[in-house]
Design an enzyme around this catalytic site. Structure first.
Site, short mmCIF file in Angstrom:
data_model
loop_
_atom_site.label_atom_id
_atom_site.label_comp_id
_atom_site.label_asym_id
_atom_site.label_seq_id
_atom_site.Cartn_x
_atom_site.Cartn_y
_atom_site.Cartn_z
N ASP A 1 -7.85 -5.43 -0.21
CA ASP A 1 -8.27 -6.22 -1.38
C ASP A 1 -7.90 -7.68 -1.23
OD1 ASP A 1 -7.49 -3.31 -3.08
OD2 ASP A 1 -9.48 -4.21 -3.05
N HIS B 1 0.85 -1.18 0.00
CA HIS B 1 0.00 0.00 0.00
C HIS B 1 0.89 1.23 0.00
CE1 HIS B 1 -3.19 2.83 1.03
NE2 HIS B 1 -4.01 1.88 0.63
C1 SDX Z 1 -6.14 -0.14 -3.15
O1 SDX Z 1 -4.52 4.41 -2.28
C2 SDX Z 1 -5.45 3.75 -1.62
O2 SDX Z 1 -5.84 4.09 -0.53
C3 SDX Z 1 -5.97 2.54 -2.37
C4 SDX Z 1 -6.97 1.67 -1.63
C5 SDX Z 1 -8.27 2.41 -1.36
O3 SDX Z 1 -8.93 2.09 -0.36
O4 SDX Z 1 -8.66 3.26 -2.22
O5 SDX Z 1 -6.41 1.27 -0.39
C6 SDX Z 1 -7.32 0.43 -2.43
O6 SDX Z 1 -5.93 0.21 -4.27
C7 SDX Z 1 -5.23 -1.07 -2.40
C8 SDX Z 1 -4.01 -1.54 -3.27
C9 SDX Z 1 -4.50 -2.68 -4.19
N1 SDX Z 1 -3.43 -3.05 -5.14
C10 SDX Z 1 -2.76 -4.20 -5.06
O7 SDX Z 1 -2.92 -5.02 -4.16
C11 SDX Z 1 -1.77 -4.41 -6.20
C12 SDX Z 1 -0.43 -4.95 -5.65
N2 SDX Z 1 0.23 -3.87 -4.87
C13 SDX Z 1 1.27 -3.12 -5.54
O8 SDX Z 1 1.08 -2.92 -6.90
C14 SDX Z 1 1.69 -1.87 -4.72
O9 SDX Z 1 1.89 -2.28 -3.44
C15 SDX Z 1 0.78 -0.66 -4.71
C16 SDX Z 1 0.42 -0.21 -6.06
C17 SDX Z 1 -0.45 -0.94 -3.93
C18 SDX Z 1 1.54 0.47 -3.98
O10 SDX Z 1 2.61 0.80 -4.75
P1 SDX Z 1 3.60 2.00 -4.37
O11 SDX Z 1 3.27 2.61 -3.09
O12 SDX Z 1 3.74 2.88 -5.56
O13 SDX Z 1 4.90 1.19 -4.08
P2 SDX Z 1 5.90 0.73 -5.17
O14 SDX Z 1 5.15 0.10 -6.32
O15 SDX Z 1 6.82 1.85 -5.46
O16 SDX Z 1 6.65 -0.45 -4.40
C19 SDX Z 1 7.70 -0.14 -3.47
C20 SDX Z 1 8.58 -1.40 -3.46
C21 SDX Z 1 9.01 -1.81 -4.89
O17 SDX Z 1 10.23 -2.52 -4.76
P3 SDX Z 1 11.62 -1.66 -5.01
O18 SDX Z 1 11.53 -1.11 -6.43
O19 SDX Z 1 11.66 -0.58 -3.95
O20 SDX Z 1 12.71 -2.71 -4.86
O21 SDX Z 1 7.81 -2.51 -2.97
C22 SDX Z 1 7.68 -3.51 -3.98
C23 SDX Z 1 7.97 -2.82 -5.31
O22 SDX Z 1 8.45 -3.75 -6.26
N3 SDX Z 1 6.28 -3.96 -3.94
C24 SDX Z 1 5.90 -5.22 -4.16
C25 SDX Z 1 4.49 -5.21 -4.00
N4 SDX Z 1 4.09 -3.96 -3.68
C26 SDX Z 1 5.21 -3.20 -3.64
N5 SDX Z 1 6.59 -6.33 -4.48
C27 SDX Z 1 5.83 -7.48 -4.66
N6 SDX Z 1 4.49 -7.55 -4.51
C28 SDX Z 1 3.80 -6.44 -4.19
N7 SDX Z 1 2.47 -6.49 -4.05
#
Ligand code: SDX
Length: 421
Positions: free
Chosen positions: A362, A305
């Protein structure tokens, strides 16, 4: 007391005021370009507040979510979805009289123009329910505007709160080959979630009854989704409100933003991910390693998140709801078992622990919808039903406290000026 900070640019000191919110402070850069010719660069707006709001507050480090100041776990325990929707829209919890009036208005506006049914029947079976819902949310306005052009804006909120669940139920029934209602289902004005389930699942010529645990679990899950500060879809609604788009086109845009797989579409993606892992033999360690591999585009859906660097408070509640529902309904589903297995291994893995990546709402919401019998391509539609009061409240907040139109700058990295030879 707010103060100022000094920004030293090439030895020239620029004084930037601080903006104080209820809990946090921000550097006011609204005059930065005017005074320094510099702008700021913040991809994904991870560090940028583009507005002020009094609707909800997230403390990501402590895993806390407040709706109009009330902690989410307190609201889920003591209030219904409709009472909390009233709070989000009006700023205070309703008394008995206000709640009765609010609920009756929602029931009153549930009637859809008869032409909607014909249009719905013409949508291709294969079209995703979120695409149908967003199309219909825009179409709705045409019928409402025709019927009652003097509609007060406040009534438009009730039209949406009443008609979107009805549309969701019709989309489900069309997918399942269930007949639309011969006449409008008799609804209990004081039980929104009972009405919603009845509109979805009731079959003709048979009295409708449903386990109260299912009603209560879904009602709590809808409450958990009502608002969440400036998530992508809510910010989208605010951007449209800032350029004075009408309420229905702003909500349509919010629905389309929520559909994204990394946002609200994640609840469907979680179940699809679990189905793939199950089909592949259920080796969770293999898939966790894929998610950790930078070269592999696979991510653990339902994990991580932008704001929560601690457990999402909604996930904790949704997890308890899911476990209790599965236990009480005596459901045994390999997908649900696999979800627990995956969560257990991921939470022990230093990659996720160090990056503060926890299961988000989710991850568990799909498990509850699945247990209730809602098909996975309808999960994000359920998210819309929960988030709708929050979107309307944000649209209303912009209308009442005029924000400048949302129009960010960019860093241009294209060609230098050139001429056609
Ligand atoms: C919702 O914003 C809200 O409030 C949203 C929500 C709401 O109520 O409206 O809460 C609802 O959208 C929840 C999120 C649902 N999405 C997912 O579950 C999809 C999987 N999650 C990821 O795509 C990610 O965690 C996000 C999109 C949710 C958040 O991404 P960020 O904050 O932009 O973080 P990032 O992508 O920059 O990740 C930071 C690091 C990265 O690694 P590095 O490049 O630093 O080495 O964490 C890793 C990412 O690769 N990472 C993950 C991961 N999530 C982050 N690695 C593996 N699996 C994951 N799920």
């Amino acid at each position: 007391m707010c103060s100022i900070i000094n920004l030293d640019i090439d030895g020239c000191i620029h004084k930037l005021p601080l903006v104080c919110g209820t809990f946090d402070k921000a550097i006011d850069i609204s005059k930065l370009r005017e005074n320094t010719r510099f702008i700021t660069f913040d991809p994904g707006l991870k560090n940028t507040a583009f507005t002020k709001s009094s609707i909800s507050f997230i403390n990501g480090e402590n895993g806390e979510l407040l709706y109009r100041g009330y902690p989410i776990d307190e609201l889920v325990k003591k209030c219904s979805f409709i009472e909390t929707s009233y709070l989000i829209l009006n700023g205070e919890l309703p008394n008995k009289k206000q709640l009765k009036f609010f609920s009756k208005k929602i029931t009153k506006y549930i009637v859809l123009n008869k032409e909607i049914y014909g249009i719905l029947n013409r949508f291709p079976e294969s079209y995703h329910p979120m695409g149908i819902l967003s199309s219909f949310t825009n179409i709705l306005f045409a019928f409402i505007n025709d019927d009652t052009s003097s509609e007060k804006e406040e009534d438009l909120y009730f039209h949406l709160l009443a008609k979107i669940p009805m549309l969701a139920a019709l989309i489900y029934r069309k997918k399942k080959g269930l007949p639309f209602f011969k006449d409008y289902p008799t609804l209990k004005y004081n039980n929104y979630t009972y009405n919603l389930l009845k509109m979805f699942f009731s079959v003709p010529d048979r009295p409708y009854s449903i386990n109260s645990l299912i009603i209560d679990s879904l009602d709590k899950l809808l409450t958990l989704h009502i608002d969440h500060e400036q998530n992508c879809s809510t910010t989208t609604v605010r951007l449209l409100a800032s350029v004075r788009s009408n309420l229905f086109s702003s909500i349509t845009a919010g629905i389309n933003a929520l559909w994204g797989k990394l946002h609200g579409g994640a609840n469907q993606a979680v179940i699809e991910m679990l189905e793939i892992i199950l089909k592949d033999g259920g080796n969770v360690k293999k898939w966790i390693n894929k998610a950790k591999n930078k070269k592999d585009p696979f991510r653990l859906m339902g994990f991580g998140h932008r704001i929560y660097k601690n457990f999402d408070p909604r996930s904790k509640i949704a997890k308890c709801l899911a476990e209790y529902l599965i236990l009480k309904l005596n459901i045994s589903d390999p997908i649900l078992e696999l979800a627990k297995e995956l969560e257990k291994h991921a939470l022990k893995d230093s990659y996720f622990f160090d990056k503060k990546i926890y299961p988000n709402i989710d991850f568990y919401s799909g498990i509850i919808y699945q247990a209730i019998g809602i098909p996975k391509d309808m999960f994000t539609v359920m998210f819309v039903l929960g988030r709708l009061p929050g979107w309307i409240a944000h649209w209303k907040e912009i209308k009442n406290n005029i924000d400048p139109i949302g129009r960010p700058r960019q860093i241009y990295i294209g060609s230098k000026k050139r001429y056609i030879s």
